[in-house]
Design a protein around this motif. Structure first.
Motif, PDB file in Angstrom:
ATOM      1  N   GLY A   1       0.896  -0.963   0.015  1.00  0.00           N
ATOM      2  CA  GLY A   1       0.042  -0.081   0.029  1.00  0.00           C
ATOM      3  C   GLY A   1       0.957   1.309   0.106  1.00  0.00           C
ATOM      4  O   GLY A   1       0.023   2.328   0.300  1.00  0.00           O
ATOM      5  N   LEU A   2       2.262   1.192  -0.092  1.00  0.00           N
ATOM      6  CA  LEU A   2       2.796   2.516  -0.080  1.00  0.00           C
ATOM      7  C   LEU A   2       3.273   2.584  -1.580  1.00  0.00           C
ATOM      8  O   LEU A   2       4.358   2.064  -1.992  1.00  0.00           O
ATOM      9  CB  LEU A   2       4.077   2.233   0.556  1.00  0.00           C
ATOM     10  N   PRO A   3       3.028   4.004  -2.078  1.00  0.00           N
ATOM     11  CA  PRO A   3       3.591   3.944  -3.687  1.00  0.00           C
ATOM     12  C   PRO A   3       5.051   4.391  -3.733  1.00  0.00           C
ATOM     13  O   PRO A   3       5.604   5.067  -3.020  1.00  0.00           O
ATOM     14  CB  PRO A   3       2.745   5.310  -3.952  1.00  0.00           C
ATOM     15  N   THR A   4       5.566   3.451  -4.370  1.00  0.00           N
ATOM     16  CA  THR A   4       7.050   3.641  -4.473  1.00  0.00           C
ATOM     17  C   THR A   4       7.535   3.395  -5.690  1.00  0.00           C
ATOM     18  O   THR A   4       7.148   2.704  -6.751  1.00  0.00           O
ATOM     19  CB  THR A   4       7.446   2.388  -3.603  1.00  0.00           C
ATOM     20  N   GLN A   5       8.739   4.090  -6.108  1.00  0.00           N
ATOM     21  CA  GLN A   5       9.573   3.725  -7.212  1.00  0.00           C
ATOM     22  C   GLN A   5      10.836   3.789  -6.912  1.00  0.00           C
ATOM     23  O   GLN A   5      11.526   4.178  -5.995  1.00  0.00           O
ATOM     24  CB  GLN A   5       9.236   4.944  -8.265  1.00  0.00           C
ATOM     25  N   ALA A   6      11.819   3.298  -7.943  1.00  0.00           N
ATOM     26  CA  ALA A   6      13.152   3.039  -7.711  1.00  0.00           C
ATOM     27  C   ALA A   6      14.046   3.510  -8.704  1.00  0.00           C
ATOM     28  O   ALA A   6      13.807   3.349  -9.719  1.00  0.00           O
ATOM     29  CB  ALA A   6      13.602   1.703  -7.259  1.00  0.00           C
ATOM     30  N   LEU A   7      15.261   4.129  -8.349  1.00  0.00           N
ATOM     31  CA  LEU A   7      16.464   4.436  -9.476  1.00  0.00           C
ATOM     32  C   LEU A   7      17.523   3.570  -9.210  1.00  0.00           C
ATOM     33  O   LEU A   7      17.800   3.478  -7.947  1.00  0.00           O
ATOM     34  CB  LEU A   7      16.567   5.844  -9.200  1.00  0.00           C
ATOM     35  N   VAL A   8      17.996   3.011 -10.134  1.00  0.00           N
ATOM     36  CA  VAL A   8      19.312   2.393 -10.030  1.00  0.00           C
ATOM     37  C   VAL A   8      20.286   3.319 -10.238  1.00  0.00           C
ATOM     38  O   VAL A   8      20.411   3.745 -11.408  1.00  0.00           O
ATOM     39  CB  VAL A   8      19.433   1.009 -10.981  1.00  0.00           C
ATOM     40  N   THR A   9      21.486   3.481  -9.231  1.00  0.00           N
ATOM     41  CA  THR A   9      22.258   4.545  -9.559  1.00  0.00           C
ATOM     42  C   THR A   9      23.736   4.180  -9.565  1.00  0.00           C
ATOM     43  O   THR A   9      23.772   3.185  -8.784  1.00  0.00           O
ATOM     44  CB  THR A   9      22.160   5.793  -8.602  1.00  0.00           C
ATOM     45  N   ASP A  10      24.543   5.067 -10.119  1.00  0.00           N
ATOM     46  CA  ASP A  10      25.798   4.668 -10.331  1.00  0.00           C
ATOM     47  C   ASP A  10      26.689   4.933  -8.877  1.00  0.00           C
ATOM     48  O   ASP A  10      26.672   5.787  -8.420  1.00  0.00           O
ATOM     49  CB  ASP A  10      26.510   5.421 -11.323  1.00  0.00           C
ATOM     50  N   MET A  11      27.440   3.573  -8.544  1.00  0.00           N
ATOM     51  CA  MET A  11      28.522   3.835  -7.490  1.00  0.00           C
ATOM     52  C   MET A  11      29.660   3.335  -7.684  1.00  0.00           C
ATOM     53  O   MET A  11      30.522   2.407  -6.967  1.00  0.00           O
ATOM     54  CB  MET A  11      27.603   3.234  -6.164  1.00  0.00           C
ATOM     55  N   ASN A  12      30.059   3.430  -8.932  1.00  0.00           N
ATOM     56  CA  ASN A  12      31.601   3.348  -9.496  1.00  0.00           C
ATOM     57  C   ASN A  12      32.442   4.461  -9.143  1.00  0.00           C
ATOM     58  O   ASN A  12      33.636   4.129  -9.615  1.00  0.00           O
ATOM     59  CB  ASN A  12      31.660   2.853 -10.878  1.00  0.00           C
ATOM     60  N   GLN A  13      32.197   5.412  -8.388  1.00  0.00           N
ATOM     61  CA  GLN A  13      32.888   6.440  -8.317  1.00  0.00           C
ATOM     62  C   GLN A  13      32.247   7.071  -6.963  1.00  0.00           C
ATOM     63  O   GLN A  13      31.116   6.930  -6.568  1.00  0.00           O
ATOM     64  CB  GLN A  13      33.271   7.510  -9.200  1.00  0.00           C
ATOM     65  N   VAL A  14      33.020   7.943  -6.254  1.00  0.00           N
ATOM     66  CA  VAL A  14      32.580   8.680  -4.927  1.00  0.00           C
ATOM     67  C   VAL A  14      31.570   9.394  -5.570  1.00  0.00           C
ATOM     68  O   VAL A  14      31.845  10.189  -6.516  1.00  0.00           O
ATOM     69  CB  VAL A  14      33.605   9.383  -4.433  1.00  0.00           C
TER      70      VAL A  14
END
Length: 445
Positions: free
Chosen positions: A231-244
């Motif tokens: 019941g919680l509207p949610t989206q996700a982003l996959v984001t880069d962590m190949n650098q600080v």
């Protein structure tokens, strides 16, 4: 229901009924399930998995194991929105994102955690500000949410207590990496926070928990599907962590970068792009923007006209921190006594960095934890970290080490020299936002 029967069924890859999962969670809380039985159940889930309905049932049962925050009488002025990151190095997004969304009409009761392993913790960063309280009383929390629109605090021990015991057992039984258990752990606390919408930031790369694209996609999809199912509207982003992320990693140094970002003194382009992408989706899910793109424009305007910085200052002062945190020297941030520069050994292009190793260097300097009970030194860390793709000449600074003493600084430089690779050819870093995973927003309530 006998614990061994529930364990046996899951060990045979059978789908559990909601009542069986609820029995497991009750056993966690009242300790009628032994350490061995909990460990066996966690391993069975790790090896056999859970379907969506099972994971929704587990998440909801863990949420119901403790208090749910009720904001109905708090007279807050806007939808309750939040963001959660799976953890990275130099990830100070929460520090700037919460006040941006607040300036755009959202209310952000952000429950954050401390650093463990190579990833930093938002609470540790904010506690570099003298006096900042991460566990305020309810009345103070509500007041800050009314006046600032955002409050970044720690979780009460009464929020999802089942997760606290289960995580401690997972940590010593090699079951931390189970996607269903990660999903239930994260979302049980977010559901208990009484949110109207959530955006997940799932990190992918050599500085993240998810080092493979398929793992990040699986986790992002699980988080979205289970949250929406609960019941919680949610989206996700996959984001880069190949650098600080940004140019700093540490505690006080990241707060300084966040302040510079909010005031416009300096804004790392990758940090800006990711922050706006997350803010745009939060505002859209909360009904405050007609589209994610429109939400990004609203967020940028709130950043550029100073409203976001003002919200940050109100939040910090309201939670006991410095009253003029944006003024020159007003943050009263501690500084490390020793600084050393890592120089480029030759001319070329910064082709890659071992981001996890950079995070471990911060831990070794004293800025992170090997165990949950460790204390941190807020002064230490890395600054002026060059982004991947930067052209350098021999002797140019690649980053600056902030250390408590010369021996620590020298040891850090030796390790860091192995973490940064310089090549002759061009380097094309991944974009800060790799892809999105969307759920169907439900604004019917």
């Amino acid at each position: 229901m006998l614990p061994q029967e529930i364990i046996r069924r899951k060990g045979r890859a059978q789908a559990l009924e909601a009542a069986e999962i609820q029995a497991f969670v009750r056993g966690l809380v009242d300790r009628s399930w032994t350490e061995g039985q909990v460990a066996a159940f966690a391993m069975a889930v790790c090896l056999r998995g859970m379907n969506r309905d099972e994971c929704v049932a587990l998440t909801q049962a863990m949420t119901d194991s403790g208090d749910r925050l009720d904001w109905s009488r708090a007279r807050l002025n806007g939808p309750l929105l939040d963001k959660h990151s799976t953890g990275g190095v130099g990830d100070k997004v929460s520090l700037v994102l919460a006040p941006i969304v607040a300036a755009c009409g959202g209310v952000v009761p952000m429950v954050s955690g401390r650093g463990l392993g190579h990833t930093g913790g938002t609470l540790d960063k904010l506690q570099a500000l003298p006096g900042y309280m991460v566990t305020p009383r309810r009345t103070q929390l509500v007041r800050v949410l009314r006046e600032a629109g955002c409050a970044i605090v720690g979780a009460s021990s009464r929020i999802a207590p089942a997760d606290r015991r289960l995580y401690a057992i997972r940590d010593v039984t090699a079951t931390v990496e189970s996607v269903p258990l990660i999903t239930a752990s994260i979302l049980s606390k977010k559901l208990a926070a009484g949110l109207d919408a959530l955006v997940m930031d799932v990190k992918l790369g050599n500085g993240a928990f998810c080092t493979e694209s398929a793992t990040a996609d699986t986790l992002a999809r699980s988080l979205v599907e289970v949250a929406v199912g609960a019941g919680l509207p949610t989206q996700a982003l996959v984001t880069d962590m190949n650098q600080v992320l940004g140019s700093t990693a540490g505690n006080a140094v990241e707060v300084r970068e966040a302040i510079d970002f909010l005031t416009g003194t300096a804004r790392d382009p990758r940090l800006l792009a990711l922050t706006l992408a997350l803010a745009g989706r939060m505002l859209w899910l909360g009904g405050l923007a007609s589209s994610p793109a429109r939400g990004e424009l609203q967020a940028l305007q709130a950043l550029d006209d100073g409203r976001a910085a003002e919200r940050f200052e109100r939040m910090v002062a309201g939670l006991g921190g410095p009253s003029r945190v944006l003024a020159r020297g007003g943050a009263q941030l501690p500084a490390a006594p020793v600084q050393r520069v890592l120089a480029a050994p030759r001319a070329g292009v910064l082709a890659s960095m071992d981001t996890r190793l950079l995070g471990l260097v911060v831990v070794a300097l004293g800025g992170g934890r090997r165990r949950a009970t460790d204390s941190v030194d807020p002064r230490v860390g890395l600054t002026r970290v060059l982004p991947v793709g930067s052209k350098v000449r021999a002797g140019d600074p690649l980053l600056r080490v902030h250390a408590a003493n010369a021996a620590d600084a020298d040891a850090a430089l030796q390790t860091l020299a192995q973490a940064l690779a310089i090549s002759d050819g061009p380097a094309l870093p991944d974009p800060p936002v790799v892809r999105s995973v969307v759920g169907r927003p439900d604004r019917s309530g």
